[in-house]
Design a protein around this motif. Structure first.
Motif, short mmCIF file in Angstrom:
data_model
loop_
_atom_site.label_atom_id
_atom_site.label_comp_id
_atom_site.label_asym_id
_atom_site.label_seq_id
_atom_site.Cartn_x
_atom_site.Cartn_y
_atom_site.Cartn_z
N LEU A 55 16.19 65.71 -16.94
CA LEU A 55 17.52 65.08 -16.90
C LEU A 55 18.61 66.10 -17.15
N ALA A 56 19.78 65.87 -16.56
CA ALA A 56 20.98 66.60 -16.96
C ALA A 56 21.23 66.34 -18.44
N ASN A 57 21.73 67.33 -19.14
CA ASN A 57 21.86 67.22 -20.60
C ASN A 57 22.70 66.02 -21.04
N TYR A 58 23.71 65.64 -20.27
CA TYR A 58 24.57 64.55 -20.71
C TYR A 58 23.87 63.19 -20.68
N LEU A 59 22.73 63.13 -20.00
CA LEU A 59 21.97 61.88 -19.93
C LEU A 59 20.91 61.78 -21.02
N ARG A 60 20.73 62.84 -21.80
CA ARG A 60 19.65 62.87 -22.80
C ARG A 60 20.12 62.29 -24.13
N GLN A 61 20.38 61.01 -24.13
CA GLN A 61 20.80 60.32 -25.34
C GLN A 61 20.37 58.87 -25.26
N SER A 62 20.33 58.22 -26.41
CA SER A 62 19.89 56.82 -26.43
C SER A 62 20.92 55.91 -25.78
N GLN A 63 22.21 56.20 -25.98
CA GLN A 63 23.26 55.35 -25.44
C GLN A 63 23.35 55.50 -23.92
N ILE A 64 23.65 54.39 -23.27
CA ILE A 64 23.80 54.40 -21.81
C ILE A 64 25.13 55.04 -21.43
N VAL A 65 25.07 56.01 -20.52
CA VAL A 65 26.29 56.63 -20.01
C VAL A 65 26.84 55.73 -18.91
N ARG A 66 28.01 55.19 -19.15
CA ARG A 66 28.61 54.27 -18.18
C ARG A 66 29.17 55.02 -16.98
N SER A 67 29.86 56.13 -17.23
CA SER A 67 30.46 56.87 -16.13
C SER A 67 30.77 58.30 -16.56
N ALA A 121 21.86 48.01 -10.81
CA ALA A 121 22.12 48.96 -9.73
C ALA A 121 21.33 50.25 -9.93
N ILE A 122 21.16 50.67 -11.17
CA ILE A 122 20.34 51.86 -11.46
C ILE A 122 18.90 51.61 -11.01
N SER A 123 18.38 50.41 -11.28
CA SER A 123 17.03 50.07 -10.86
C SER A 123 16.88 50.17 -9.35
N VAL A 124 17.89 49.68 -8.61
CA VAL A 124 17.86 49.76 -7.15
C VAL A 124 17.89 51.23 -6.70
N ALA A 125 18.74 52.03 -7.35
CA ALA A 125 18.85 53.45 -6.98
C ALA A 125 17.55 54.19 -7.24
N VAL A 137 10.77 66.23 -10.49
CA VAL A 137 12.06 65.60 -10.20
C VAL A 137 13.09 66.04 -11.24
N ASN A 138 14.23 66.49 -10.76
CA ASN A 138 15.39 66.76 -11.62
C ASN A 138 16.48 65.73 -11.30
N VAL A 139 16.87 64.94 -12.28
CA VAL A 139 17.96 63.98 -12.10
C VAL A 139 19.24 64.64 -12.59
N GLU A 140 20.18 64.85 -11.67
CA GLU A 140 21.41 65.56 -11.99
C GLU A 140 22.55 64.62 -12.33
N ARG A 141 22.49 63.39 -11.82
CA ARG A 141 23.52 62.40 -12.14
C ARG A 141 22.93 61.00 -12.05
N LEU A 142 23.31 60.15 -13.00
CA LEU A 142 22.88 58.76 -12.97
C LEU A 142 23.88 57.95 -13.79
N ASP A 143 24.97 57.57 -13.15
CA ASP A 143 26.02 56.79 -13.80
C ASP A 143 26.96 56.24 -12.74
N ALA A 144 27.99 55.56 -13.16
CA ALA A 144 28.92 54.92 -12.22
C ALA A 144 30.07 55.87 -11.87
N GLN A 158 21.87 61.23 -8.18
CA GLN A 158 21.67 62.50 -7.49
C GLN A 158 20.46 63.19 -8.12
N ALA A 159 19.55 63.64 -7.28
CA ALA A 159 18.32 64.25 -7.79
C ALA A 159 17.79 65.27 -6.82
N GLN A 160 16.99 66.18 -7.34
CA GLN A 160 16.23 67.13 -6.53
C GLN A 160 14.76 66.91 -6.81
N ALA A 161 13.94 67.09 -5.79
CA ALA A 161 12.50 66.92 -5.95
C ALA A 161 11.77 68.05 -5.25
#
Length: 205
Positions: free
Chosen positions: A63-75, A182-186, A131-138, A147-150
């Motif tokens: 994961l991108a570092n900003y996603l590595r937390q318990s709280q959900i990143v809204r945007s 929407a995250i589940s769909v993505a 898989v590298n997830v670079e972005r996952l938010d609104a 956005q991801a690379q595989a």
């Protein structure tokens, strides 16, 4: 004339102690917060494919570092992180994504065995997916962006097959629940892309 001041002095000390205790209790109450609401990503079904390697291993999702937390990143739009203080993931996001992607790949590749390499079960694999997830938010409009690379490394092949994925999924309404939906769909669309990558034969040189 005899003056007795001990009793008023003790009363003053009692009042002071009560005031301090009340102030401390108020401060603790102000600092405390309600129990967080926990969310999970739900697997999404997709089209089944044939022709994938027999045994596939999925490495731990990075994961991108900003996603590595318990709280959900809204945007992360407009140079600002909007993090939900009381809406948390029910497990570490990296582990959750790995678990969900393994389940989705098993459904999409019914002729293959898909294992999570970060788990306790080890197997000799014919192909490995990273898989590298670079972005996952609104984004600014409220739509979820993934956005991801595989990379797929196949047994007996010298170079891995690389691909970049980008998906935008509109949310049905404001709020965290709609964003997680929407995250589940993505993530399901990412599983579609990985399944396609695993079943596409590289061109002959």
């Amino acid at each position: 004339m005899i003056l007795t001041r001990a009793k008023p002095f003790r009363s003053w000390r009692n009042v002071a102690a009560t005031t301090v205790a009340f102030a401390l209790a108020s401060a603790l109450a102000a600092c405390s917060s309600p129990r967080p609401v926990l969310y999970t990503i739900a697997p999404v079904t997709g089209p089944a494919r044939t022709g994938a390697p027999k045994v596939i291993g999925l490495r731990e999702v990075s994961l991108a570092n900003y996603l590595r937390q318990s709280q959900i990143v809204r945007s992360s739009a407009d140079y600002r992180l909007d993090v939900m203080s009381n809406d948390w993931w029910g497990e570490p996001l990296s582990a959750m994504l790995g678990r969900v992607l393994v389940e989705e790949l098993r459904q999409r590749l019914p002729q293959s065995t898909v294992v999570n390499e970060s788990g306790a079960v080890a197997a000799e694999t014919d192909a490995t997916v990273a898989v590298n997830v670079e972005r996952l938010d609104a984004d600014a409009s409220g739509a979820v962006v993934l956005q991801a690379q595989a990379a797929v490394e196949s047994k007996g092949k010298n170079a891995p097959v690389l691909q970049t994925f980008s998906y935008t999924v509109p949310t049905s309404s404001p709020g965290v629940t709609a964003e997680v939906t929407a995250i589940s769909v993505a993530v399901g669309r990412l599983a579609d892309g990985l399944a396609s990558l695993l079943t596409t034969k590289p061109p002959k040189r």
